[in-house]
Design a protein around this motif. Structure first.
Motif, PDB file in Angstrom:
ATOM      1  N   VAL A  31      -6.286  53.982 -26.132  1.00  0.00           N
ATOM      2  CA  VAL A  31      -7.719  53.727 -25.999  1.00  0.00           C
ATOM      3  C   VAL A  31      -8.191  53.732 -24.545  1.00  0.00           C
ATOM      4  CG1 VAL A  31      -7.921  52.446 -28.151  1.00  0.00           C
ATOM      5  CG2 VAL A  31      -7.303  51.236 -26.073  1.00  0.00           C
ATOM      6  N   ASN A  32      -7.266  53.567 -23.613  1.00  0.00           N
ATOM      7  CA  ASN A  32      -7.627  53.550 -22.197  1.00  0.00           C
ATOM      8  C   ASN A  32      -7.328  54.919 -21.593  1.00  0.00           C
ATOM      9  OD1 ASN A  32      -8.125  53.015 -19.526  1.00  0.00           O
ATOM     10  ND2 ASN A  32      -6.645  51.364 -19.321  1.00  0.00           N
ATOM     11  N   LYS A  33      -8.256  55.850 -21.782  1.00  0.00           N
ATOM     12  CA  LYS A  33      -8.036  57.234 -21.353  1.00  0.00           C
ATOM     13  C   LYS A  33      -8.197  57.424 -19.846  1.00  0.00           C
ATOM     14  CE  LYS A  33      -7.534  58.502 -25.653  1.00  0.00           C
ATOM     15  NZ  LYS A  33      -6.199  58.852 -26.177  1.00  0.00           N
ATOM     16  N   LYS A  34      -8.884  56.497 -19.185  1.00  0.00           N
ATOM     17  CA  LYS A  34      -9.154  56.660 -17.747  1.00  0.00           C
ATOM     18  C   LYS A  34      -8.028  56.121 -16.869  1.00  0.00           C
ATOM     19  CE  LYS A  34     -14.180  56.380 -18.324  1.00  0.00           C
ATOM     20  NZ  LYS A  34     -15.428  55.662 -17.917  1.00  0.00           N
ATOM     21  N   ALA A  40      -8.168  43.806 -20.411  1.00  0.00           N
ATOM     22  CA  ALA A  40      -7.253  43.816 -21.556  1.00  0.00           C
ATOM     23  C   ALA A  40      -5.800  43.896 -21.088  1.00  0.00           C
ATOM     24  CB  ALA A  40      -7.585  44.985 -22.475  1.00  0.00           C
ATOM     25  N   LEU A  41      -5.514  44.815 -20.160  1.00  0.00           N
ATOM     26  CA  LEU A  41      -4.152  44.935 -19.640  1.00  0.00           C
ATOM     27  C   LEU A  41      -3.727  43.694 -18.867  1.00  0.00           C
ATOM     28  CD1 LEU A  41      -3.631  48.599 -18.335  1.00  0.00           C
ATOM     29  CD2 LEU A  41      -2.292  47.375 -20.035  1.00  0.00           C
ATOM     30  N   SER A  42      -4.672  43.075 -18.171  1.00  0.00           N
ATOM     31  CA  SER A  42      -4.335  41.906 -17.356  1.00  0.00           C
ATOM     32  C   SER A  42      -3.907  40.709 -18.201  1.00  0.00           C
ATOM     33  CB  SER A  42      -5.529  41.511 -16.477  1.00  0.00           C
ATOM     34  OG  SER A  42      -6.575  40.954 -17.255  1.00  0.00           O
ATOM     35  N   SER A  43      -4.138  40.773 -19.503  1.00  0.00           N
ATOM     36  CA  SER A  43      -3.707  39.682 -20.376  1.00  0.00           C
ATOM     37  C   SER A  43      -2.193  39.567 -20.432  1.00  0.00           C
ATOM     38  CB  SER A  43      -4.254  39.890 -21.792  1.00  0.00           C
ATOM     39  OG  SER A  43      -5.657  39.884 -21.797  1.00  0.00           O
ATOM     40  N   ASN A 267      -0.979  42.371 -33.391  1.00  0.00           N
ATOM     41  CA  ASN A 267      -2.143  42.159 -34.252  1.00  0.00           C
ATOM     42  C   ASN A 267      -2.822  40.829 -33.974  1.00  0.00           C
ATOM     43  OD1 ASN A 267      -1.951  44.608 -35.586  1.00  0.00           O
ATOM     44  ND2 ASN A 267      -0.585  43.818 -37.162  1.00  0.00           N
ATOM     45  N   ILE A 268      -2.041  39.790 -33.701  1.00  0.00           N
ATOM     46  CA  ILE A 268      -2.671  38.492 -33.438  1.00  0.00           C
ATOM     47  C   ILE A 268      -3.245  38.413 -32.035  1.00  0.00           C
ATOM     48  CG2 ILE A 268      -1.160  37.334 -35.077  1.00  0.00           C
ATOM     49  CD1 ILE A 268       0.328  36.121 -32.727  1.00  0.00           C
ATOM     50  N   THR A 269      -2.852  39.360 -31.167  1.00  0.00           N
ATOM     51  CA  THR A 269      -3.413  39.394 -29.815  1.00  0.00           C
ATOM     52  C   THR A 269      -4.349  40.577 -29.617  1.00  0.00           C
ATOM     53  OG1 THR A 269      -1.526  40.660 -28.964  1.00  0.00           O
ATOM     54  CG2 THR A 269      -1.365  38.274 -28.851  1.00  0.00           C
ATOM     55  N   SER A 270      -4.700  41.279 -30.686  1.00  0.00           N
ATOM     56  CA  SER A 270      -5.480  42.514 -30.547  1.00  0.00           C
ATOM     57  C   SER A 270      -6.834  42.270 -29.905  1.00  0.00           C
ATOM     58  CB  SER A 270      -5.668  43.186 -31.909  1.00  0.00           C
ATOM     59  OG  SER A 270      -6.324  42.304 -32.813  1.00  0.00           O
ATOM     60  N   GLU A 271      -7.451  41.116 -30.194  1.00  0.00           N
ATOM     61  CA  GLU A 271      -8.747  40.817 -29.604  1.00  0.00           C
ATOM     62  C   GLU A 271      -8.632  40.683 -28.098  1.00  0.00           C
ATOM     63  OE1 GLU A 271     -12.380  37.524 -29.861  1.00  0.00           O
ATOM     64  OE2 GLU A 271     -10.629  37.367 -31.165  1.00  0.00           O
ATOM     65  N   VAL A 272      -7.489  40.130 -27.647  1.00  0.00           N
ATOM     66  CA  VAL A 272      -7.268  39.976 -26.221  1.00  0.00           C
ATOM     67  C   VAL A 272      -6.999  41.316 -25.578  1.00  0.00           C
ATOM     68  CG1 VAL A 272      -5.727  38.956 -24.485  1.00  0.00           C
ATOM     69  CG2 VAL A 272      -6.387  37.642 -26.505  1.00  0.00           C
ATOM     70  N   LEU A 273      -6.144  42.143 -26.216  1.00  0.00           N
ATOM     71  CA  LEU A 273      -5.730  43.400 -25.636  1.00  0.00           C
ATOM     72  C   LEU A 273      -6.863  44.417 -25.572  1.00  0.00           C
ATOM     73  CD1 LEU A 273      -2.209  43.865 -27.257  1.00  0.00           C
ATOM     74  CD2 LEU A 273      -2.696  43.520 -24.848  1.00  0.00           C
ATOM     75  N   LEU A 274      -7.785  44.363 -26.539  1.00  0.00           N
ATOM     76  CA  LEU A 274      -8.788  45.409 -26.640  1.00  0.00           C
ATOM     77  C   LEU A 274     -10.195  44.947 -26.327  1.00  0.00           C
ATOM     78  CD1 LEU A 274      -7.517  47.068 -29.949  1.00  0.00           C
ATOM     79  CD2 LEU A 274      -7.030  47.772 -27.602  1.00  0.00           C
ATOM     80  N   LYS A 275     -10.370  43.717 -25.878  1.00  0.00           N
ATOM     81  CA  LYS A 275     -11.708  43.158 -25.749  1.00  0.00           C
ATOM     82  C   LYS A 275     -12.569  43.870 -24.710  1.00  0.00           C
ATOM     83  CE  LYS A 275      -9.916  39.465 -22.757  1.00  0.00           C
ATOM     84  NZ  LYS A 275      -9.707  38.023 -22.653  1.00  0.00           N
ATOM     85  N   GLN A 276     -11.914  44.553 -23.739  1.00  0.00           N
ATOM     86  CA  GLN A 276     -12.673  45.215 -22.699  1.00  0.00           C
ATOM     87  C   GLN A 276     -12.739  46.729 -22.890  1.00  0.00           C
ATOM     88  OE1 GLN A 276     -14.431  43.849 -20.018  1.00  0.00           O
ATOM     89  NE2 GLN A 276     -14.135  42.004 -21.236  1.00  0.00           N
ATOM     90  N   VAL A 277     -12.129  47.213 -23.963  1.00  0.00           N
ATOM     91  CA  VAL A 277     -12.074  48.669 -24.152  1.00  0.00           C
ATOM     92  C   VAL A 277     -13.316  49.152 -24.874  1.00  0.00           C
ATOM     93  CG1 VAL A 277     -10.766  50.515 -25.239  1.00  0.00           C
ATOM     94  CG2 VAL A 277      -9.572  48.615 -24.160  1.00  0.00           C
TER      95      VAL A 277
END
Length: 277
Positions: A31-34, A40-43, A267-277
């Motif tokens: 999802v992070n093409k750039k 999200a990564l900083s989590s 899956n339980i951390t998906s909101e954290v990992l993807l919240k800025q994407v």
């Protein structure tokens, strides 16, 4: 920004942890093409400037340079950790995150909990503190371990009690891999019972996973992926069961089972990992 630290203890804990980092990178790359270091990564990762300031962290929004997982790897046998250091993830970890011995715990909870727990207490606490100091806002610790082995059950629960002692305000989420009824380690029931008492005392949340259930799930998914069920949408190279196409080279025997657990954590951390994407 909030961060989490993953603590991998024992052979099983480090094998699952290796799959977790692999799948986390693949998920975010999808999802992070750039190629930017975002919130999200900083989590779970730090973005390091190795050629300028070895221990500095690059701020969010800049190009990725060198990702360092926020993790502590502990095992009283060095085999699995050495495999990680010789594999595709080898450049991501540094020596301050690793703690190994050579003799193992002999599938004995007491050896892991009391003998190694006492001998390595200060080193473990030091590595946990350093990992926590790298976080702007430490949200929780994810501990991954097995319940049947001596290091996973014994030292794993000792590390859990140290987390409560050193960081009482930080949430402790534990993923515990339970042995199956056909487990060939005669001491695994003993180890599991003693480890369970420690979990009830020191864990905020326990995610129990049973080995035989993992085997059944993998078999069912593979059956579906080969057309065993009409309308099945599961692909044969799905990240749920396969390590192919990711950072891992040749798929290992337990990768499919470990991927189930890694996906549970993702899956339980998906909101954290993807919240800025």
């Amino acid at each position: 920004m909030t961060q989490s630290v993953v603590v991998q203890v024992g052979q099983c804990g480090n094998q699952v942890g290796c799959r977790f980092w692999d799948l986390a990178l693949r998920e975010h790359a999808h999802v992070n093409k750039k190629g930017l270091y975002d919130e999200a990564l900083s989590s779970f990762f730090r973005n390091m400037i190795l050629w300028k300031v070895p221990h500095a962290t690059v701020c969010a929004g800049l190009i990725l340079t060198h990702l360092n997982p926020q993790a502590v790897l502990v095992d009283m046998e060095e085999g699995v950790v050495n495999e990680i250091l010789q594999g595709p993830l080898r450049e991501m970890f540094d020596s301050t995150q690793l703690l190994t011995d050579v003799s193992g715990s002999g599938n004995n909870w007491a050896v892991g909990h009391m003998t190694y727990g006492s001998a390595y207490r200060e080193q473990i606490v030091d590595k946990l503190r350093k990992a926590a100091e790298h976080c702007d806002c430490l949200q929780c610790f994810f501990l991954i371990h097995s319940m049947g082995g001596g290091t996973g059950s014994g030292l794993g629960t000792r590390v859990l009690s140290l987390l409560e002692e050193e960081f009482p305000e930080v949430c402790r989420i534990v993923t515990s891999i339970y042995p199956s009824a056909e487990d060939d380690v005669i001491t695994s029931p003993y180890n599991s019972v003693l480890a369970m008492r420690e979990l009830t005392e020191h864990a905020d949340c326990v995610l129990p996973v049973e080995n035989q259930s993992l085997v059944d799930i993998v078999d069912k998914i593979k059956h579906m992926s080969h057309g065993g069920k009409p309308g099945s949408a599961i692909k044969r190279d799905s990240t749920i069961i396969s390590g192919q196409g990711g950072l891992s080279g040749t798929e290992k025997p337990f990768d499919a089972m470990n991927n189930i657990v890694a996906n549970l954590l993702l899956n339980i951390t998906s909101e954290v990992l993807l919240k800025q994407v």
